[in-house]
Design a protein around this motif. Structure first.
Motif, short mmCIF file in Angstrom:
data_model
loop_
_atom_site.label_atom_id
_atom_site.label_comp_id
_atom_site.label_asym_id
_atom_site.label_seq_id
_atom_site.Cartn_x
_atom_site.Cartn_y
_atom_site.Cartn_z
N HIS A 146 -14.90 0.38 -0.88
CA HIS A 146 -13.91 0.15 0.16
C HIS A 146 -12.79 -0.66 -0.47
O HIS A 146 -13.03 -1.74 -0.99
CB HIS A 146 -14.54 -0.62 1.32
N PHE A 147 -11.57 -0.12 -0.45
CA PHE A 147 -10.46 -0.78 -1.13
C PHE A 147 -9.47 -1.37 -0.14
O PHE A 147 -9.28 -0.84 0.95
CB PHE A 147 -9.74 0.21 -2.05
N ILE A 148 -8.82 -2.47 -0.58
CA ILE A 148 -7.75 -3.10 0.21
C ILE A 148 -6.56 -3.32 -0.73
O ILE A 148 -6.75 -3.33 -1.95
CB ILE A 148 -8.20 -4.45 0.83
N PRO A 149 -5.35 -3.51 -0.20
CA PRO A 149 -4.20 -3.72 -1.08
C PRO A 149 -4.33 -5.02 -1.89
O PRO A 149 -4.94 -5.99 -1.42
CB PRO A 149 -3.01 -3.82 -0.12
#
Ligand code: IYR
Length: 222
Positions: A5-8
């Motif tokens: 799960h990626f975030i900025p």
């Protein structure tokens, strides 16, 4: 398998070249002023300083982000006394029996011996443990990868954070250090990595007249 799960990357800060150069040079100057100290004052620094230094250490990168460390902070005089007694017993064994002449020769410029009064004088002893595996709440074991390397990086960041705060430290490694598990009640999956002695230097503290290798001898550019 857990899906990623990626975030900025929202907290990244870039600087113009000149500012970057200045920041790098200033940080070097700050860290170059760090000296390992063996004479401590008994003055007690605020606890929140220690807490923030530990939080800084915990930002270290680690194998699979498993954060395989534990920091046991000792300020209780009775526990410090026990640590000192156990450490000095190991150190006497080291200096009087175990250390080969070559090792004693390498240590000679530092003027160290088996007496470790700073373990009682300094306000904080931070025992850094490396966890070979983690234990889930249900008792299952989680293998840790590169635990020693990860803890080494965290310990370095702790040393830097302590210095940045205006405190002195000593990376102390009585060998073997298993007594730290016994005294501090740490579990068998944790191995003592180092004992960081932290506090203000004594007013009259002196340090060995030794230097650092120049860049040309520690780095090569390819
Ligand atoms: N643990 C001992 C000896 C010692 C070993 C090294 I390598 C040092 O850099 C400094 C000391 C002691 O603490 O005296």
């Amino acid at each position: 398998m857990t899906a990623p799960h990626f975030i900025p990357l929202s907290q990244y800060q870039s600087y113009p070249d000149d500012e970057m150069s200045r920041r790098a040079a200033e940080y070097y100057q700050l860290m170059d002023a760090r000296r390992t100290v063996r004479e401590f004052s008994d003055r007690v620094p605020p606890r929140d300083v220690i807490e923030n230094c530990l939080k800084t250490a915990s930002t270290a990168p680690s194998g699979a982000n498993l954060q395989p460390w534990h920091f046991a902070v000792v300020s209780d005089p009775q526990i410090k006394k026990k640590v000192r007694e156990a450490a000095e017993a190991e150190e006497r064994e080291f200096y009087e029996r175990l250390a080969p002449p070559e090792w004693l020769e390498a240590l000679a410029p530092l003027g160290t011996d088996s007496n470790k009064p700073f373990l009682e004088t300094a306000p904080y002893l931070i025992a850094v443990f490396s966890q070979r595996f983690g234990v889930l709440p249900d008792g299952r074991k989680v293998k840790h990868y590169y635990a020693v390397e990860s803890v080494g990086i965290a310990a370095g960041m702790l040393v830097a954070a302590v210095h940045n705060a205006g405190l002195a430290s000593l990376t102390h490694t009585p060998s073997p250090m298993g007594f730290l598990n016994d005294i501090l009640g740490r579990p068998a999956n944790e191995r003592p990595f180092l004992l960081l002695v932290v506090g203000y230097p004594a007013d009259d503290a002196r340090v060995p007249d030794i230097g650092r290798k120049p860049l040309e001898s520690i780095a090569s550019f390819h």
